[in-house]
Design an enzyme around this catalytic site. Structure first.
Site, PDB file in Angstrom:
ATOM      1  N   ARG A  66      95.555 -70.551   5.842  1.00 13.78           N
ATOM      2  CA  ARG A  66      96.694 -70.544   6.767  1.00 13.78           C
ATOM      3  C   ARG A  66      96.309 -71.266   8.036  1.00 13.78           C
ATOM      4  O   ARG A  66      96.022 -70.649   9.061  1.00 13.78           O
ATOM      5  CB  ARG A  66      97.107 -69.118   7.043  1.00 13.78           C
ATOM      6  CG  ARG A  66      97.646 -68.506   5.812  1.00 13.78           C
ATOM      7  CD  ARG A  66      98.000 -67.084   6.048  1.00 13.78           C
ATOM      8  NE  ARG A  66      98.807 -66.653   4.923  1.00 13.78           N
ATOM      9  CZ  ARG A  66      99.558 -65.586   4.930  1.00 13.78           C
ATOM     10  NH1 ARG A  66      99.630 -64.835   5.995  1.00 13.78           N
ATOM     11  NH2 ARG A  66     100.235 -65.259   3.872  1.00 13.78           N
ATOM     12  N   GLN A  81     100.230 -76.125   6.298  1.00 10.82           N
ATOM     13  CA  GLN A  81     101.530 -75.440   6.216  1.00 10.82           C
ATOM     14  C   GLN A  81     102.447 -76.061   5.162  1.00 10.82           C
ATOM     15  O   GLN A  81     103.114 -75.352   4.427  1.00 10.82           O
ATOM     16  CB  GLN A  81     102.221 -75.472   7.573  1.00 10.82           C
ATOM     17  CG  GLN A  81     102.067 -74.149   8.293  1.00 10.82           C
ATOM     18  CD  GLN A  81     102.596 -74.190   9.714  1.00 10.82           C
ATOM     19  OE1 GLN A  81     102.889 -75.256  10.251  1.00 10.82           O
ATOM     20  NE2 GLN A  81     102.708 -73.044  10.319  1.00 10.82           N
ATOM     21  N   ASP A 121     101.776 -74.918   1.481  1.00  6.58           N
ATOM     22  CA  ASP A 121     101.652 -73.482   1.257  1.00  6.58           C
ATOM     23  C   ASP A 121     102.772 -72.933   0.365  1.00  6.58           C
ATOM     24  O   ASP A 121     103.899 -72.726   0.830  1.00  6.58           O
ATOM     25  CB  ASP A 121     101.645 -72.786   2.623  1.00  6.58           C
ATOM     26  CG  ASP A 121     101.413 -71.300   2.509  1.00  6.58           C
ATOM     27  OD1 ASP A 121     101.184 -70.808   1.384  1.00  6.58           O
ATOM     28  OD2 ASP A 121     101.485 -70.621   3.534  1.00  6.58           O
ATOM     29  N   SER A 132     104.394 -69.448   1.489  1.00  5.22           N
ATOM     30  CA  SER A 132     105.427 -69.511   2.526  1.00  5.22           C
ATOM     31  C   SER A 132     106.728 -70.066   1.969  1.00  5.22           C
ATOM     32  O   SER A 132     107.800 -69.517   2.227  1.00  5.22           O
ATOM     33  CB  SER A 132     104.981 -70.405   3.689  1.00  5.22           C
ATOM     34  OG  SER A 132     103.907 -69.825   4.355  1.00  5.22           O
ATOM     35  N   TYR A 181      96.885 -62.757   8.423  1.00  7.96           N
ATOM     36  CA  TYR A 181      97.155 -61.683   7.467  1.00  7.96           C
ATOM     37  C   TYR A 181      96.995 -60.335   8.152  1.00  7.96           C
ATOM     38  O   TYR A 181      96.170 -60.175   9.051  1.00  7.96           O
ATOM     39  CB  TYR A 181      96.157 -61.734   6.301  1.00  7.96           C
ATOM     40  CG  TYR A 181      96.500 -62.746   5.255  1.00  7.96           C
ATOM     41  CD1 TYR A 181      97.602 -62.574   4.436  1.00  7.96           C
ATOM     42  CD2 TYR A 181      95.720 -63.881   5.082  1.00  7.96           C
ATOM     43  CE1 TYR A 181      97.924 -63.504   3.469  1.00  7.96           C
ATOM     44  CE2 TYR A 181      96.033 -64.818   4.116  1.00  7.96           C
ATOM     45  CZ  TYR A 181      97.136 -64.621   3.313  1.00  7.96           C
ATOM     46  OH  TYR A 181      97.453 -65.541   2.362  1.00  7.96           O
TER      47      TYR A 181
HETATM   48  P1  NAD Z   1     102.415 -61.386   4.076  1.00  8.80           P
HETATM   49  O1  NAD Z   1     103.192 -61.792   2.879  1.00  8.80           O
HETATM   50  O2  NAD Z   1     100.930 -61.408   3.997  1.00  8.80           O
HETATM   51  O3  NAD Z   1     102.876 -59.924   4.544  1.00  8.80           O
HETATM   52  C1  NAD Z   1     104.200 -59.660   4.942  1.00  8.80           C
HETATM   53  C2  NAD Z   1     104.246 -58.960   6.285  1.00  8.80           C
HETATM   54  O4  NAD Z   1     103.964 -57.562   6.088  1.00  8.80           O
HETATM   55  C3  NAD Z   1     103.234 -59.451   7.325  1.00  8.80           C
HETATM   56  O5  NAD Z   1     103.920 -59.786   8.506  1.00  8.80           O
HETATM   57  C4  NAD Z   1     102.318 -58.252   7.522  1.00  8.80           C
HETATM   58  O6  NAD Z   1     101.811 -58.166   8.851  1.00  8.80           O
HETATM   59  C5  NAD Z   1     103.226 -57.098   7.200  1.00  8.80           C
HETATM   60  N1  NAD Z   1     102.546 -55.826   6.869  1.00  8.80           N
HETATM   61  C6  NAD Z   1     101.388 -55.639   6.177  1.00  8.80           C
HETATM   62  N2  NAD Z   1     101.093 -54.336   6.102  1.00  8.80           N
HETATM   63  C7  NAD Z   1     102.105 -53.670   6.758  1.00  8.80           C
HETATM   64  C8  NAD Z   1     102.373 -52.299   7.020  1.00  8.80           C
HETATM   65  N3  NAD Z   1     101.559 -51.326   6.621  1.00  8.80           N
HETATM   66  N4  NAD Z   1     103.510 -51.997   7.734  1.00  8.80           N
HETATM   67  C9  NAD Z   1     104.353 -52.960   8.147  1.00  8.80           C
HETATM   68  N5  NAD Z   1     104.136 -54.267   7.935  1.00  8.80           N
HETATM   69  C10 NAD Z   1     103.036 -54.625   7.239  1.00  8.80           C
HETATM   70  O7  NAD Z   1     102.825 -62.271   5.347  1.00  8.80           O
HETATM   71  P2  NAD Z   1     103.245 -63.790   5.452  1.00  8.80           P
HETATM   72  O8  NAD Z   1     104.680 -63.901   5.239  1.00  8.80           O
HETATM   73  O9  NAD Z   1     102.440 -64.620   4.556  1.00  8.80           O
HETATM   74  O10 NAD Z   1     102.939 -64.134   6.995  1.00  8.80           O
HETATM   75  C11 NAD Z   1     101.908 -63.560   7.778  1.00  8.80           C
HETATM   76  C12 NAD Z   1     101.605 -64.453   9.000  1.00  8.80           C
HETATM   77  O11 NAD Z   1     100.906 -65.620   8.624  1.00  8.80           O
HETATM   78  C13 NAD Z   1     102.835 -64.934   9.733  1.00  8.80           C
HETATM   79  O12 NAD Z   1     102.553 -64.943  11.100  1.00  8.80           O
HETATM   80  C14 NAD Z   1     103.014 -66.350   9.243  1.00  8.80           C
HETATM   81  O13 NAD Z   1     103.718 -67.163  10.140  1.00  8.80           O
HETATM   82  C15 NAD Z   1     101.577 -66.778   9.114  1.00  8.80           C
HETATM   83  N6  NAD Z   1     101.424 -67.889   8.143  1.00  8.80           N
HETATM   84  C16 NAD Z   1     100.835 -69.061   8.582  1.00  8.80           C
HETATM   85  C17 NAD Z   1     100.670 -70.114   7.682  1.00  8.80           C
HETATM   86  C18 NAD Z   1     100.036 -71.408   8.129  1.00  8.80           C
HETATM   87  O14 NAD Z   1      99.776 -71.572   9.286  1.00  8.80           O
HETATM   88  N7  NAD Z   1      99.765 -72.343   7.223  1.00  8.80           N
HETATM   89  C19 NAD Z   1     101.085 -69.968   6.359  1.00  8.80           C
HETATM   90  C20 NAD Z   1     101.664 -68.735   5.949  1.00  8.80           C
HETATM   91  C21 NAD Z   1     101.827 -67.705   6.862  1.00  8.80           C
END
Ligand code: NAD
Length: 373
Positions: free
Chosen positions: A121, A126, A129, A132, A229
Site C-alpha cells: 500500500r 495504488q 491494487d 482497492s 492496515y
Molecule cells: P481493509 O479492507 O483492510 O479493512 C476495512 C476497514 O475495517 C479498515 O478501515 C480497518 O481499519 C477497519 N477495521 C479493522 N478492524 C476493525 C474493527 N475491529 N472495528 C472497526 N473497524 C475495523 O481496509 P482497506 O479498505 O484496504 O483500507 C485501509 C486503509 O489503507 C485506508 O486508509 C486506505 O485508503 C489505505 N489503502 C492505501 C492503498 C495505497 O496507498 N496503495 C491501497 C489500499 C488501501
C-alpha cells in the site's frame, strides 16, 4: 512475450482478467495475447471482441502453449496448467493464506506466482491494487443488496398519505469499501453513521456527511498498522467498542460490516446478543463473511434470519458487477506489468520493493516472507 488470459472456472466467478482495452495495450507494448475461449462471456465480452482487439482465442491448452505470463482473477487449478514457458509468471488474486497448498503446487510447476492482493500500500502502487478497485465497487453493491432486502425505503418521503422516515444506516469499517458504502447510503437518502478503529477515518466520515461513532474512553490507540492496515486491538479497546456498538446498533435499520485484518480471521463486530437488540426487519450485510465474518452466525453465500434480522453473508460481491470490476481488475494488472516493462528485454522486470511483496514462488520454492514467517 506471450500473455495467456484464462477463463475463470471457480464457482460463481464471473470476472475476466483482461478486456479488449488491456489486450490492445499489451499488444502496444510488443506482447502477443492469447485468450481462452469464453473467458469474457460472463463479463459481457465476446470472443470476437478479443479477436478484434488483436488477441488469438483458443482452448486452455492452446493459449498456455509457450505462455510467459498467465493472467487470472483467481488462482487456476495447478493441474490445469501445462505447456507454458520455463519460469512463466502467474499474476492473479491467489488467496495465498486460504489456498496455501496451491502455492506449493505452483512452485513445483516452476511457475513464478505473483499474488496481486499482496501489492504494497504505497502511493505508486495504488493503480495496481486489486483489493482497492474491487472493494470500492463491492462497497457500493453491498448497500444496494441491503436496500433490496429491506422492507422499507431509504430516503425520507413526504407523501399525501403521510411521511415515510429515513433509514438509519451504520457502516462498520471505513476502508475503501466502507467509504463507498457511506457515500452510496447517503446518495440513497439514509441517515448514515460509521465507525473504525483507525482514528484517521473520523475526518473522512465527516467529509462524506456521515456521523462518526468512535471509542473515546480508551486513550492512545490509533489502530493504524503497517501500510494503513488495522492492527488487532487490545482487549480493553474491544470491550469499549462492543459497549459503544451495543448502544448504537439497537437503533439501526441497516448495518454494513467491512472489517478485515489480512491473514487473520475477520474481527467479530456484532455478537448474537447484539443482534437480538436490533429491530425486526433490519438488514445486515457482512462483507467479511468469507474471512470468518464480522457478524456472529453469518455464513458466506447465505442469507439468514437471526432474531428477525436479515443477515446477508456476502460472498464475492465483485463478481456481481463483472463488466465494471473486470475492467478495473484488468487495468490493475496492466498498470502493474507495464510499469515494470523493460523495452530492451521486451518483458517486465520487477523492482525489489514490489517484487518481494507480491512474489510467492521462484526457482521451484516458496519465497514470500509472509508465507514463510
Ligand atoms: P481493509 O479492507 O483492510 O479493512 C476495512 C476497514 O475495517 C479498515 O478501515 C480497518 O481499519 C477497519 N477495521 C479493522 N478492524 C476493525 C474493527 N475491529 N472495528 C472497526 N473497524 C475495523 O481496509 P482497506 O479498505 O484496504 O483500507 C485501509 C486503509 O489503507 C485506508 O486508509 C486506505 O485508503 C489505505 N489503502 C492505501 C492503498 C495505497 O496507498 N496503495 C491501497 C489500499 C488501501
Amino acid at each position: 512475450m506471450r500473455i495467456a488470459v484464462l477463463k475463470e472456472l471457480a464457482a460463481g466467478e464471473t470476472r475476466v482478467a483482461a478486456t479488449p482495452e488491456t489486450v490492445k495495450k499489451f499488444i502496444g507494448l510488443g506482447a502477443e495475447v492469447a485468450v481462452e475461449s469464453g473467458a469474457g462471456v460472463t463479463a459481457s465480452i465476446a470472443d470476437a471482441d478479443y479477436t478484434a482487439a488483436g488477441a488469438s482465442v483458443g482452448s486452455r491448452a492452446d493459449v498456455l502453449k509457450g505462455a510467459n505470463i498467465i493472467l487470472g482473477i483467481q488462482g487456476p487449478d495447478p493441474k490445469s496448467l501445462s505447456g507454458f514457458a520455463d519460469g512463466a509468471w502467474l499474476a492473479a488474486g491467489l488467496n495465498p493464506f486460504g489456498e496455501r497448498a496451491r502455492v506449493d503446487d505452483y512452485a513445483k510447476l516452476g511457475i513464478e506466482a505473483l499474488a496481486m492482493e499482496f501489492m504494497p500500500r504505497i502511493t505508486r502502487a495504488q493503480s495496481m491494487d486489486i483489493l482497492s478497485s474491487q472493494a470500492n465497487l463491492a462497497g457500493y453493491k453491498a448497500v444496494l443488496m441491503a436496500a433490496n432486502a429491506y422492507g422499507r425505503a431509504f430516503p425520507m418521503m413526504m407523501t399525501a398519505a403521510g411521511t415515510v422516515s429515513a433509514a438509519k444506516a451504520f457502516i462498520m469499517g471505513v476502508g475503501v469499501a466502507g467509504l463507498q458504502a457511506i457515500a452510496t447510503a447517503r446518495r440513497l437518502g439514509a441517515q448514515v453513521s460509521a465507525t473504525d478503529v483507525r482514528s484517521a477515518t473520523k475526518e473522512q466520515i465527516l467529509s462524506l456527511g456521515a456521523k462518526p461513532i468512535f471509542v473515546e474512553s480508551v486513550a492512545g490507540i490509533e489502530g493504524e498498522g503497517a501500510g494503513g492496515y488495522a492492527t488487532e486491538m487490545s482487549e480493553e479497546y474491544q470491550k469499549a467498542q462492543a459497549e459503544l456498538v451495543s448502544g448504537h446498533i439497537a437503533k439501526q435499520d441497516i448495518v454494513i460490516t467491512t472489517a478485515l485484518i489480512p491473514g487473520r480471521p475477520a474481527p467479530r463486530l456484532i455478537s448474537d446478543a447484539q443482534l437480538a437488540t436490533m429491530r425486526t426487519g433490519s438488514v445486515i450485510v457482512d462483507m467479511a463473511a468469507e474471512s470468518g465474518g464480522n457478524v456472529e452466525g453469518s455464513v458466506a453465500g447465505e442469507t439468514k434470519q437471526i432474531h428477525g434480522v436479515t443477515v446477508i453473508g456476502a460472498k464475492n460481491i465483485a463478481a456481481l458487477m463483472p463488466a465494471d470490476t473486470s475492467a478495473l481488475f484488468s487495468r490493475n494488472l496492466f498498470n502493474f506489468l507495464s510499469a515494470f516493462w523493460d523495452k530492451e528485454a521486451g518483458k517486465p522486470v520487477l523492482d525489489e520493493e514490489i517484487g518481494n511483496a507480491v512474489r510467492l514462488t521462484q526457482g521451484g520454492k516458496v519465497v514470500n516472507e509472509r508465507l514463510l514467517g
